[in-house]
Enzyme design. Sequence first.
Site, PDB file in Angstrom:
ATOM      1  N   GLY A  45       0.776  -1.249   0.000  1.00 41.60           N
ATOM      2  CA  GLY A  45       0.000   0.000   0.000  1.00 41.60           C
ATOM      3  C   GLY A  45       0.796   1.281   0.000  1.00 41.60           C
ATOM      4  N   ASP A 104      -4.903   2.059  10.843  1.00 35.41           N
ATOM      5  CA  ASP A 104      -6.290   1.721  11.162  1.00 35.41           C
ATOM      6  C   ASP A 104      -6.342   1.272  12.629  1.00 35.41           C
ATOM      7  OD1 ASP A 104      -8.980   1.097  10.692  1.00 35.41           O
ATOM      8  OD2 ASP A 104      -8.506  -0.931  10.068  1.00 35.41           O
ATOM      9  N   VAL A 154     -11.324   2.753   2.308  1.00 33.43           N
ATOM     10  CA  VAL A 154     -10.880   3.574   1.180  1.00 33.43           C
ATOM     11  C   VAL A 154      -9.971   2.803   0.221  1.00 33.43           C
ATOM     12  CG1 VAL A 154     -11.112   5.792   2.370  1.00 33.43           C
ATOM     13  CG2 VAL A 154      -8.985   4.502   2.586  1.00 33.43           C
TER      14      VAL A 154
HETATM   15  P1  5GP Z   1      -3.837  -1.782  10.929  1.00 33.75           P
HETATM   16  O1  5GP Z   1      -2.816  -2.791  11.316  1.00 33.75           O
HETATM   17  O2  5GP Z   1      -3.513  -0.371  11.363  1.00 33.75           O
HETATM   18  O3  5GP Z   1      -5.225  -2.209  11.331  1.00 33.75           O
HETATM   19  O4  5GP Z   1      -3.973  -1.818   9.369  1.00 33.75           O
HETATM   20  C1  5GP Z   1      -3.014  -1.414   8.547  1.00 33.75           C
HETATM   21  C2  5GP Z   1      -3.186  -1.982   7.166  1.00 33.75           C
HETATM   22  O5  5GP Z   1      -4.525  -2.438   6.871  1.00 33.75           O
HETATM   23  C3  5GP Z   1      -2.909  -0.867   6.205  1.00 33.75           C
HETATM   24  O6  5GP Z   1      -1.533  -0.751   5.967  1.00 33.75           O
HETATM   25  C4  5GP Z   1      -3.713  -1.289   4.992  1.00 33.75           C
HETATM   26  O7  5GP Z   1      -2.946  -2.144   4.190  1.00 33.75           O
HETATM   27  C5  5GP Z   1      -4.900  -2.050   5.563  1.00 33.75           C
HETATM   28  N1  5GP Z   1      -6.078  -1.168   5.627  1.00 33.75           N
HETATM   29  C6  5GP Z   1      -6.643  -0.634   6.731  1.00 33.75           C
HETATM   30  N2  5GP Z   1      -7.685   0.150   6.415  1.00 33.75           N
HETATM   31  C7  5GP Z   1      -7.785   0.122   5.069  1.00 33.75           C
HETATM   32  C8  5GP Z   1      -8.665   0.771   4.124  1.00 33.75           C
HETATM   33  O8  5GP Z   1      -9.589   1.539   4.433  1.00 33.75           O
HETATM   34  N3  5GP Z   1      -8.447   0.482   2.816  1.00 33.75           N
HETATM   35  C9  5GP Z   1      -7.457  -0.346   2.397  1.00 33.75           C
HETATM   36  N4  5GP Z   1      -7.339  -0.541   1.098  1.00 33.75           N
HETATM   37  N5  5GP Z   1      -6.609  -0.954   3.244  1.00 33.75           N
HETATM   38  C10 5GP Z   1      -6.764  -0.712   4.574  1.00 33.75           C
END
Ligand code: 5GP
Length: 175
Positions: A45, A104, A154
Amino acid sequence: MVKIPEQFSLLYSAEDIDRRVTELADEIGQAYAGKMLHLVGVLKGAAVFLSDLARKLPIPTTFDFLAVASYGDATESSGVVRMIKDLDDPVESRDVMIIEDIVDTGLTLKYIEELLRSRKVASLTKCAFLDRPDRRKVKVTMDYVGFTIPNRYVVGYGLDFEQKWRHLPAIYAIN
Ligand code: 5GP
């Protein structure tokens, strides 16, 4: 021009993004004036954001990438993060900045931060293109954030849905 599905609503245009990335690059450039910054991008990403940011930064940088995955389905992380691809180069004694697409729950960033700190970096900062603080499960402090977004999934500008739409130059929320 790629056809955008009806369920996608525009959150940030390519122009909005360009403007904000320029601001971030200026801010980071001032903070790291005279230094060499090692950018660690989180695949896949953050690849688009990292390449735009690096080209706008007024300081020299080096790049490396790592890939992690969290068990769970496409839109809901389970909380268990594992390494898929480690860094190519040592980070010891370097000024490192983690580059994320979106924070996130914070679990991914926390895992990477702890990993890099254990490798004795000289300094470590965190930069995310998007931040969605509503869904945080663990506390992470951010140094640089492009945009803070509401609780919507998103895509675009590196972010996917089922591996698609990373190529879009703007950010869309899926309805
Ligand atoms: P976390 O570990 O903070 O929950 O998530 C991080 C990863 O989840 C991000 O680097 C991303 O790859 C994925 N992710 C979280 N939210 C979104 C979103 O709204 N859209 C997309 N495409 N990926 C997300």
